[in-house]
Design an enzyme around this catalytic site. Structure first.
Site, PDB file in Angstrom:
ATOM      1  CD  GLN A   1       3.238   5.843   2.769  1.00 32.18           C
ATOM      2  OE1 GLN A   1       2.286   5.293   2.232  1.00 32.18           O
ATOM      3  NE2 GLN A   1       4.218   5.166   3.323  1.00 32.18           N
TER       4      GLN A   1
ATOM      5  N   GLY B   1       0.826  -1.195   0.000  1.00 31.93           N
ATOM      6  CA  GLY B   1       0.000   0.000   0.000  1.00 31.93           C
ATOM      7  C   GLY B   1       0.863   1.248   0.000  1.00 31.93           C
TER       8      GLY B   1
ATOM      9  CG  HIS C   1       0.093   6.748   5.541  1.00 34.17           C
ATOM     10  ND1 HIS C   1       1.240   7.250   6.111  1.00 34.17           N
ATOM     11  CD2 HIS C   1       0.337   5.428   5.345  1.00 34.17           C
ATOM     12  CE1 HIS C   1       2.136   6.269   6.253  1.00 34.17           C
ATOM     13  NE2 HIS C   1       1.610   5.147   5.801  1.00 34.17           N
TER      14      HIS C   1
ATOM     15  CD  GLU D   1      -1.292   2.486   2.806  1.00 35.02           C
ATOM     16  OE1 GLU D   1      -0.860   3.657   2.789  1.00 35.02           O
ATOM     17  OE2 GLU D   1      -0.547   1.505   2.995  1.00 35.02           O
TER      18      GLU D   1
END
Ligand code: NI
Length: 169
Positions: free
Chosen positions: A51, A46, A139, A136
């Site tokens: 990122q 992922g 994030h 994710e």
């Protein structure tokens, strides 16, 4: 397509709260393609847009095994609608190279998102897929795996990362 540089902890851009995508246009689709290529090259299961330094609510996931055909899932403006149960997986993160930790999360998630054509869909996921979706999604809110472990483990992770970063040329 292009492989993008992946930001590593403690880069402050990993802490930003990502903004919703206003319109799924060609620029967004190009970003999604680059994110997928970056994830496969790493390799990882992922990758979230923050990122790669883009503060937008987008992530890609592919949990297919090495000997299985690829199965790319694209999530744009994802919303978790329901979470149930608990499970614990040994998780890694491309922004924490060389680190893995057992993290407790929901066993089942139901989410709504837009696909790469901007079309809404709902998905129910269990097991590793549910873990990846939660990891994710975190994030996108600037939440990282180091926030999910206890104080002692957090200190150990910090030391391990510092050693690694000092050791790199
Ligand atoms: Ni991660």
């Amino acid at each position: 397509m292009a492989i993008l540089p992946i930001l590593e902890y403690p880069d402050p851009r990993l802490r930003a709260v990502a903004q919703p995508v206003a319109q799924v246009d060609d620029d967004v689709r190009q970003l999604v393609e680059n994110m997928a290529e970056t994830m496969y090259a790493a390799p990882g299961v992922g990758l979230a847009a923050p990122q790669v330094g883009v503060a937008l609510r987008i992530f890609v996931i592919d949990i297919a095994g090495e000997d299985e055909p690829s199965d790319l899932h694209v999530f744009i403006n994802p919303e978790l609608l329901q979470t149930d149960g608990t499970q614990s997986w040994n998780e890694g993160c491309l922004s924490f190279p060389g680190i893995s930790e057992d993290i407790k999360r929901a066993e089942r998630v139901l989410l709504r998102a837009l696909d790469r054509d901007g079309k809404p869909f709902e998905l129910e996921a269990h097991g590793l897929m549910a873990v990846a979706i939660q990891h994710e999604s975190d994030h996108l809110d600037g939440v990282l795996m180091i926030d999910k472990v206890g104080a002692l483990k957090r200190r150990l992770m910090g030391k391990k990362l510092a050693r690694r970063q000092h050791a790199s040329p």
